[in-house]
Design an enzyme around this catalytic site. Structure first.
Site, PDB file in Angstrom:
ATOM      1  CB  ILE A  62       6.927   0.489  -2.078  1.00 17.30           C
ATOM      2  CG1 ILE A  62       5.480   0.180  -2.477  1.00 17.30           C
ATOM      3  CG2 ILE A  62       7.145   0.237  -0.590  1.00 17.30           C
ATOM      4  CD1 ILE A  62       5.181  -1.318  -2.501  1.00 17.30           C
ATOM      5  CE  LYS A  94     -13.042  -2.074  -0.770  1.00 15.30           C
ATOM      6  NZ  LYS A  94     -12.300  -2.965   0.128  1.00 15.30           N
ATOM      7  CE1 TYR A 192      -4.203  -7.744  -3.737  1.00 12.36           C
ATOM      8  CE2 TYR A 192      -4.921 -10.037  -3.712  1.00 12.36           C
ATOM      9  CZ  TYR A 192      -4.381  -8.941  -3.065  1.00 12.36           C
ATOM     10  OH  TYR A 192      -3.995  -9.055  -1.734  1.00 12.36           O
ATOM     11  CB  THR A 231      -7.587  -4.516   6.034  1.00 11.10           C
ATOM     12  OG1 THR A 231      -7.648  -5.123   4.732  1.00 11.10           O
ATOM     13  CG2 THR A 231      -6.825  -5.416   6.977  1.00 11.10           C
TER      14      THR A 231
HETATM   15  P1  NDP Z   1      -4.819  -1.940   3.829  1.00 13.89           P
HETATM   16  O1  NDP Z   1      -5.440  -1.267   2.662  1.00 13.89           O
HETATM   17  O2  NDP Z   1      -5.452  -1.855   5.162  1.00 13.89           O
HETATM   18  O3  NDP Z   1      -3.297  -1.461   3.986  1.00 13.89           O
HETATM   19  C1  NDP Z   1      -2.466  -1.337   2.880  1.00 13.89           C
HETATM   20  C2  NDP Z   1      -1.254  -0.542   3.318  1.00 13.89           C
HETATM   21  O4  NDP Z   1      -0.361  -0.427   2.196  1.00 13.89           O
HETATM   22  C3  NDP Z   1      -1.629   0.895   3.740  1.00 13.89           C
HETATM   23  O5  NDP Z   1      -0.812   1.270   4.814  1.00 13.89           O
HETATM   24  C4  NDP Z   1      -1.282   1.695   2.503  1.00 13.89           C
HETATM   25  O6  NDP Z   1      -0.977   3.043   2.762  1.00 13.89           O
HETATM   26  C5  NDP Z   1      -0.035   0.938   2.071  1.00 13.89           C
HETATM   27  N1  NDP Z   1       0.396   1.281   0.719  1.00 13.89           N
HETATM   28  C6  NDP Z   1      -0.289   1.198  -0.449  1.00 13.89           C
HETATM   29  N2  NDP Z   1       0.471   1.650  -1.451  1.00 13.89           N
HETATM   30  C7  NDP Z   1       1.660   2.016  -0.907  1.00 13.89           C
HETATM   31  C8  NDP Z   1       2.852   2.574  -1.423  1.00 13.89           C
HETATM   32  N3  NDP Z   1       2.998   2.854  -2.703  1.00 13.89           N
HETATM   33  N4  NDP Z   1       3.879   2.796  -0.577  1.00 13.89           N
HETATM   34  C9  NDP Z   1       3.774   2.517   0.734  1.00 13.89           C
HETATM   35  N5  NDP Z   1       2.658   2.044   1.280  1.00 13.89           N
HETATM   36  C10 NDP Z   1       1.619   1.792   0.474  1.00 13.89           C
HETATM   37  O7  NDP Z   1      -4.641  -3.472   3.363  1.00 13.89           O
HETATM   38  P2  NDP Z   1      -4.193  -4.791   4.144  1.00 13.89           P
HETATM   39  O8  NDP Z   1      -3.645  -4.480   5.462  1.00 13.89           O
HETATM   40  O9  NDP Z   1      -5.313  -5.742   4.016  1.00 13.89           O
HETATM   41  O10 NDP Z   1      -3.040  -5.299   3.157  1.00 13.89           O
HETATM   42  C11 NDP Z   1      -1.708  -5.523   3.572  1.00 13.89           C
HETATM   43  C12 NDP Z   1      -1.116  -6.569   2.640  1.00 13.89           C
HETATM   44  O11 NDP Z   1      -1.799  -7.819   2.812  1.00 13.89           O
HETATM   45  C13 NDP Z   1      -1.262  -6.225   1.152  1.00 13.89           C
HETATM   46  O12 NDP Z   1      -0.073  -6.590   0.483  1.00 13.89           O
HETATM   47  C14 NDP Z   1      -2.425  -7.086   0.703  1.00 13.89           C
HETATM   48  O13 NDP Z   1      -2.372  -7.356  -0.679  1.00 13.89           O
HETATM   49  C15 NDP Z   1      -2.182  -8.329   1.555  1.00 13.89           C
HETATM   50  N6  NDP Z   1      -3.329  -9.209   1.727  1.00 13.89           N
HETATM   51  C16 NDP Z   1      -4.444  -8.791   2.396  1.00 13.89           C
HETATM   52  C17 NDP Z   1      -5.504  -9.661   2.579  1.00 13.89           C
HETATM   53  C18 NDP Z   1      -6.717  -9.266   3.333  1.00 13.89           C
HETATM   54  O14 NDP Z   1      -7.646 -10.090   3.435  1.00 13.89           O
HETATM   55  N7  NDP Z   1      -6.798  -8.063   3.894  1.00 13.89           N
HETATM   56  C19 NDP Z   1      -5.475 -11.044   2.047  1.00 13.89           C
HETATM   57  C20 NDP Z   1      -4.248 -11.378   1.370  1.00 13.89           C
HETATM   58  C21 NDP Z   1      -3.226 -10.493   1.230  1.00 13.89           C
HETATM   59  P3  NDP Z   1      -2.080   4.233   2.633  1.00 13.89           P
HETATM   60  O15 NDP Z   1      -2.837   4.264   3.920  1.00 13.89           O
HETATM   61  O16 NDP Z   1      -1.235   5.432   2.395  1.00 13.89           O
HETATM   62  O17 NDP Z   1      -2.969   3.887   1.460  1.00 13.89           O
END
Ligand code: NDP
Length: 275
Positions: A62, A94, A192, A231
């Site tokens: 993205i 972090k 963030y 995660t």
């Molecule tokens: P993870 O770090 O486990 O997953 C993040 C995902 O986003 C990975 O697949 C990563 O890919 C991908 N990503 C990052 N940058 C890009 C990019 N430029 N293009 C495509 N993919 C990308 O985090 P979470 O699953 O926890 O997060 C998912 C969503 O939930 C996020 O938007 C986060 O802000 C939101 N969120 C999470 C919370 C939590 O407690 N975990 C709480 C509130 C919101 P890659 O493996 O290549 O890095």
């Protein structure tokens, strides 16, 4: 009837992968894992294959306009549009990370806000009638909003804020953050949170626009918090599993045909929250 299709960004792991898992079980159509890294995406497909599920895969970074445009053209060509778009890809630092605040702000906003916006620019026009768009925001958008100056809060809550104004505000935050002046200009000290304020407000703007420009198409756009989820982005001690974190996004993605609401709201635990 043409095959329906769901696209989830950043779904090679974490909440995105759990969303794909749930959609594979509940959505009558093709479900795409997308990932910026093909190897990680294909490994995620194998993981779900081993659970008896059959997601498909397409590369999608993205932060790369060519990648977004290539993927958009693929879905337009193969399916004629998209029925469910879940903008889940996101990033964070972090708390202990020593990277300077301005640099962190740039990295975080580039993905969480500007990347999500670029996705919307290229995918919203081809969301089919009855489509659902879910933008993964965070409860920290609400915390951050409350810490903004009254003037910023007023703009972020207003019904007449435009996408251009929102983009301008996000750019202003970045400029202020790089100069170390964000606090004195009324911003919270959390990049963030600001990025997720952007995601929540963008969802509201897009919902209003689609309701106005395509009133008969019944497309619903909402933002939500998945909860605090175990995660790589969060912490191993977080209370929810990724599958639990997927519940609200999947609920919004599968709002039944003809549903009129929620529209342009921010939700957590399947409930509309005050903004
Ligand atoms: P993870 O770090 O486990 O997953 C993040 C995902 O986003 C990975 O697949 C990563 O890919 C991908 N990503 C990052 N940058 C890009 C990019 N430029 N293009 C495509 N993919 C990308 O985090 P979470 O699953 O926890 O997060 C998912 C969503 O939930 C996020 O938007 C986060 O802000 C939101 N969120 C999470 C919370 C939590 O407690 N975990 C709480 C509130 C919101 P890659 O493996 O290549 O890095």
């Amino acid at each position: 009837m043409s095959t329906k299709v769901a696209v989830v960004t950043g779904s090679n792991k974490g909440i995105g992968l759990a969303i794909v898992r749930a959609l594979c079980k509940q959505f009558d159509g093709d479900v795409y894992i997308t990932a910026r890294d093909v190897g990680r995406g294909e490994a995620a497909v194998k993981t779900l294959n081993s659970e008896g599920l059959k997601p498909k895969f397409h590369q999608l970074d993205i932060n790369n306009l060519n990648s977004i445009k290539t993927a958009a053209a693929f879905f337009k060509g193969k399916y004629g549009g998209v029925d469910i778009l879940i903008n889940n890809a996101g990033t964070a630092f972090k708390a202990s990370d020593p990277t300077p605040f301005g640099v962190q702000a740039e990295v975080i906003l580039t993905t969480n806000f500007f990347g999500t916006r670029d996705m919307s620019t290229h995918f919203l026009p081809m969301i089919r009638a009855g489509g659902r768009v879910v933008n993964i925001s965070s409860m920290l958008s609400v915390t951050g909003l409350k810490q903004c100056s009254p003037e910023l809060q007023q703009r972020f809550r207003s019904e007449d804020i435009t996408e251009d104004e929102l983009v301008g505000l996000m750019r202003r935050f970045l400029d202020d953050a790089k100069k170390g002046e964000h606090k004195q200009h009324g911003w919270p000290d959390m990049a963030y949170s600001v990025s997720k304020i952007g995601v929540t407000v963008l969802s509201m703007i897009h919902a209003r626009r689609l309701s106005k420009e395509r009133p008969n198409d019944g497309i619903l756009v909402n933002a939500c918090c998945p909860g605090w989820v175990r995660t790589d982005l969060a912490a191993p001690g977080a209370p929810k599993s990724p599958d639990e974190g997927a519940i609200t996004p999947v609920y919004l993605a599968l709002l039944p045909p003809g549903a009129k609401e929620p529209q342009g709201k921010y939700l957590s635990d399947k409930e509309v929250q005050p903004w």
